[in-house]
Design a protein around this motif. Structure first.
Motif, PDB file in Angstrom:
ATOM      1  N   GLY A 112       0.785  -1.324   0.137  1.00 22.30           N
ATOM      2  CA  GLY A 112       0.049   0.031  -0.059  1.00 22.30           C
ATOM      3  C   GLY A 112       0.636   1.490  -0.360  1.00 22.30           C
ATOM      4  O   GLY A 112       0.285   2.378   0.231  1.00 22.30           O
ATOM      5  N   ALA A 113       1.816   1.023   0.069  1.00 24.00           N
ATOM      6  CA  ALA A 113       3.484   2.570  -0.158  1.00 24.00           C
ATOM      7  C   ALA A 113       2.571   3.728  -1.119  1.00 24.00           C
ATOM      8  O   ALA A 113       2.170   2.968  -2.468  1.00 24.00           O
ATOM      9  N   ALA A 114       2.538   4.923  -1.124  1.00 23.63           N
ATOM     10  CA  ALA A 114       1.553   6.411  -1.651  1.00 23.63           C
ATOM     11  C   ALA A 114       3.148   6.735  -2.187  1.00 23.63           C
ATOM     12  O   ALA A 114       4.199   6.384  -1.214  1.00 23.63           O
ATOM     13  N   ASP A 115       2.949   7.825  -3.073  1.00 26.12           N
ATOM     14  CA  ASP A 115       4.048   8.724  -3.097  1.00 26.12           C
ATOM     15  C   ASP A 115       4.486   9.784  -2.212  1.00 26.12           C
ATOM     16  O   ASP A 115       4.860  10.757  -2.676  1.00 26.12           O
ATOM     17  N   ARG A 116       3.118  10.056  -1.148  1.00 24.69           N
ATOM     18  CA  ARG A 116       3.392  10.911  -0.075  1.00 24.69           C
ATOM     19  C   ARG A 116       3.350   9.788   1.229  1.00 24.69           C
ATOM     20  O   ARG A 116       2.374   8.729   1.723  1.00 24.69           O
ATOM     21  N   PRO A 117       4.005   9.998   2.471  1.00 26.26           N
ATOM     22  CA  PRO A 117       4.075   9.952   4.132  1.00 26.26           C
ATOM     23  C   PRO A 117       2.251   9.626   4.523  1.00 26.26           C
ATOM     24  O   PRO A 117       2.018  11.007   5.048  1.00 26.26           O
ATOM     25  N   LEU A 118       2.122   8.516   4.422  1.00 24.48           N
ATOM     26  CA  LEU A 118       0.545   8.743   5.411  1.00 24.48           C
ATOM     27  C   LEU A 118       0.759   8.635   6.710  1.00 24.48           C
ATOM     28  O   LEU A 118       1.205   8.384   7.287  1.00 24.48           O
ATOM     29  N   ARG A 119      -0.430   8.290   7.359  1.00 21.93           N
ATOM     30  CA  ARG A 119      -0.369   7.917   8.960  1.00 21.93           C
ATOM     31  C   ARG A 119       0.088   6.656   9.405  1.00 21.93           C
ATOM     32  O   ARG A 119       0.015   5.090   8.434  1.00 21.93           O
ATOM     33  N   PRO A 120       1.676   6.921  10.673  1.00 26.14           N
ATOM     34  CA  PRO A 120       1.895   5.557  10.187  1.00 26.14           C
ATOM     35  C   PRO A 120       0.969   4.240  11.210  1.00 26.14           C
ATOM     36  O   PRO A 120      -0.147   4.233  11.694  1.00 26.14           O
ATOM     37  N   SER A 121       1.140   2.751  10.438  1.00 22.02           N
ATOM     38  CA  SER A 121       0.981   1.275  10.902  1.00 22.02           C
ATOM     39  C   SER A 121       1.789   1.374  12.187  1.00 22.02           C
ATOM     40  O   SER A 121       3.159   1.049  12.412  1.00 22.02           O
ATOM     41  N   ARG A 122       1.103   0.419  12.909  1.00 21.40           N
ATOM     42  CA  ARG A 122       1.731  -0.529  13.503  1.00 21.40           C
ATOM     43  C   ARG A 122       0.705  -2.017  13.474  1.00 21.40           C
ATOM     44  O   ARG A 122       0.054  -2.184  13.506  1.00 21.40           O
ATOM     45  N   TRP A 123       2.486  -2.609  13.682  1.00 19.22           N
ATOM     46  CA  TRP A 123       2.080  -3.901  14.165  1.00 19.22           C
ATOM     47  C   TRP A 123       3.001  -4.485  15.064  1.00 19.22           C
ATOM     48  O   TRP A 123       3.786  -4.666  15.731  1.00 19.22           O
ATOM     49  N   SER A 124       2.611  -5.567  15.231  1.00 20.56           N
ATOM     50  CA  SER A 124       3.435  -6.857  16.367  1.00 20.56           C
ATOM     51  C   SER A 124       3.835  -7.517  15.705  1.00 20.56           C
ATOM     52  O   SER A 124       3.656  -9.007  14.751  1.00 20.56           O
ATOM     53  N   GLU A 125       5.227  -8.112  15.767  1.00 16.48           N
ATOM     54  CA  GLU A 125       6.188  -9.437  14.972  1.00 16.48           C
ATOM     55  C   GLU A 125       5.313 -10.495  16.122  1.00 16.48           C
ATOM     56  O   GLU A 125       4.797 -10.836  17.588  1.00 16.48           O
ATOM     57  N   PRO A 126       5.719 -11.833  16.174  1.00 23.77           N
ATOM     58  CA  PRO A 126       5.411 -13.204  16.445  1.00 23.77           C
ATOM     59  C   PRO A 126       6.421 -12.848  17.985  1.00 23.77           C
ATOM     60  O   PRO A 126       5.743 -13.765  19.022  1.00 23.77           O
ATOM     61  N   GLU A 127       7.333 -12.378  17.971  1.00 21.35           N
ATOM     62  CA  GLU A 127       7.863 -12.663  19.432  1.00 21.35           C
ATOM     63  C   GLU A 127       7.453 -11.123  20.751  1.00 21.35           C
ATOM     64  O   GLU A 127       8.328 -11.168  21.273  1.00 21.35           O
ATOM     65  N   ASN A 128       6.215 -10.798  20.077  1.00 28.18           N
ATOM     66  CA  ASN A 128       6.109  -9.619  20.855  1.00 28.18           C
ATOM     67  C   ASN A 128       6.293  -8.182  20.715  1.00 28.18           C
ATOM     68  O   ASN A 128       6.085  -7.832  22.087  1.00 28.18           O
ATOM     69  N   ARG A 129       7.102  -8.568  19.782  1.00 24.26           N
ATOM     70  CA  ARG A 129       7.694  -7.391  19.899  1.00 24.26           C
ATOM     71  C   ARG A 129       6.128  -5.689  18.689  1.00 24.26           C
ATOM     72  O   ARG A 129       6.180  -6.390  17.845  1.00 24.26           O
ATOM     73  N   SER A 130       6.589  -4.737  19.478  1.00 28.19           N
ATOM     74  CA  SER A 130       5.894  -3.886  18.229  1.00 28.19           C
ATOM     75  C   SER A 130       6.678  -2.591  17.811  1.00 28.19           C
ATOM     76  O   SER A 130       7.319  -2.386  18.018  1.00 28.19           O
TER      77      SER A 130
END
Length: 467
Positions: A112-130
């Protein structure tokens, strides 16, 4: 509401105060937590925007594939010391150009990358790091080339650790603050209700023998002053009622003692020796007179008792007062002629009321006037209906006047001014009291005036012309 049944006002106020303060503190805690979280998001966004600006500038300077291939070394130098920062750069043809260690981005973010920065997304990895990051397309300095895909993210472990400690401290303080406000609310309620407890203690000390005691209105808050004033007024009414009851009991005992004593003495004397039939008949006739007097007194007392308890409901009909006065004057005509009293009657008027009760009230006034008018005196009955709304029936007689201090009590039961106005073996001192009760039952009033050797009684009733 049933949950609060039987609970004290202090408990209710404390619970209300604690509930309100806890709600306010809860909302305040949520607001503070949200603001801190938003602040960290703004810091992360500033960091990411700064790195994107660095990458945009570096890509724009790459005017050839060779310069683009040399970009990773420049980025390593530029990103030294940024722990937790991950960067991913893909060439326009989709091959990887640069990637920091452990750089991992969700496929949907890259897609979903665009030509201008959007609102940051947040996600977690399997080792519970965000992580919080974003992906954009940035142009290179190569003419005609497609933009490169750039993704940056930052590790949120430090922020999450801070927020965990912050929330623990915040809600601990909020909980203690809620308990403290509840305790302070209890103290405030206790202190605020102290005047009410003082009123309760003062009221507990008031008994039937101490009805003259009053609550101190000046020393209590304005919110309770009205309650205290109402209680004082109630105590004043109770004191007056108890005084009247006490006076009435004493007067009644005094009034009943005389005929009962007469009956007992006469009966004992009669039984002391044998009498003739005529003597027994005389004694029984005398006793019958005393019993008739007692019977009238008891009937009058029952009438007044009903009046005091508002049990008198007059039968409403048109009553011609002039006709009733004329009929009653015929009844007293013999007594008036015997005493040589000059009698005068004038005026007319009609009221709505119970004819027999009104006749009794007028008869009581006429009986009282005839009894206290001296020989060759004057008695005047006047009906004034000129005002339109109030009819005034007055009975005035000459004779010895009544001192002003006695006038307000003339209509009390058994009250007598002095020896000159004692009964002459008739009545029981209840006639004027009954007259006042009848007048009040008809929505009127009765009053007395005395000056210059003349006494006047007035009955004020609503005229039938206003109905």
């Amino acid at each position: 509401m049933s949950a609060f049944a039987g609970k004290s006002v202090t408990f209710r106020l404390t619970l209300l105060f604690a509930s309100v303060s806890t709600t306010v503190l809860l909302l305040l805690g949520l607001l503070i937590g949200s603001l801190v979280e938003g602040h960290f998001e703004e810091l992360d966004m500033a960091l990411l925007d700064g790195k994107l600006e660095l990458l945009r500038h570096a890509l724009a300077k790459a005017n050839s594939p060779e310069e683009l291939a040399a970009l990773p070394r420049q980025l390593d130098d530029a990103l030294v010391g940024h722990h937790g920062l991950a960067v991913l750069v893909r060439k326009p043809d989709g091959t990887l150009l640069y990637s920091t260690a452990d750089a991992s981005f969700p496929p949907e973010l890259l897609a979903g990358a665009a030509d201008r920065p959007l609102r940051p997304s947040r996600w977690s990895e399997p080792e519970n790091r965000s992580y919080r990051g974003l992906a954009v397309q940035l142009p290179t300095g190569i003419a005609g080339a497609s933009p490169a895909l750039v993704a940056v993210s930052t590790d949120l472990a430090h922020h999450e650790h801070f927020m965990h400690s912050f929330n623990a401290a915040l809600w601990t303080v909020m909980g203690l603050a809620a308990l403290l406000t509840g305790f302070l609310g209890w103290i405030a309620a206790r202190r605020g209700l102290a005047p009410l407890r003082a009123i309760s203690r003062s009221a507990a000390g008031i008994t039937a023998n101490r009805l003259d005691q009053r609550l101190a209105v000046e020393s209590i808050p304005l919110e309770l002053a009205e309650v205290a004033q109402t209680l004082n007024e109630m105590l004043a009414r109770l004191e007056a009622s108890f005084r009247r009851l006490s006076d009435f009991s004493s007067d009644l005992a005094h009034e009943l003692r005389t005929p009962v004593s007469n009956l007992l003495t006469q009966t004992q004397v009669t039984l002391s020796r044998t009498r003739t039939v005529d003597q027994y008949q005389d004694v029984l006739a005398s006793n019958a007179e005393e019993f008739e007097r007692l019977s009238r007194m008891i009937a009058d007392m029952l009438f007044l008792a009903k009046s005091d308890n508002e049990l008198i409901v007059p039968h409403r009909e048109k009553v011609d007062l002039a006709a009733e006065v004329a009929s009653l004057l015929e009844f007293y005509e013999a007594v008036v002629e015997e005493k040589g009293i000059a009698l005068n009657s004038s005026g007319h008027g009609i009221v709505y009321g119970d004819r027999l009760m009104l006749r009794r009230a007028i008869s009581n006034l006429l009986s009282n006037a005839v009894r206290h008018t001296p020989e060759n005196g004057r008695l005047t009955v006047d009906i004034d209906d000129s005002t339109g709304s109030t009819l005034v029936l007055s009975v005035e007689n000459t004779g010895e006047g009544i001192a002003p201090e006695h006038l307000p009590r003339l209509f009390d039961r058994f009250y007598r001014v002095d020896s000159s106005r004692q009964r002459f073996g008739e009545g029981a001192g209840l006639g004027l009291a009954i007259t006042r009760s009848i007048a009040r039952a008809h929505g009127g009033e009765v009053c007395a005036f005395s000056q210059g050797g003349s006494t006047r009684f007035e009955i004020r009733l609503e005229s039938a012309k206003t109905n």
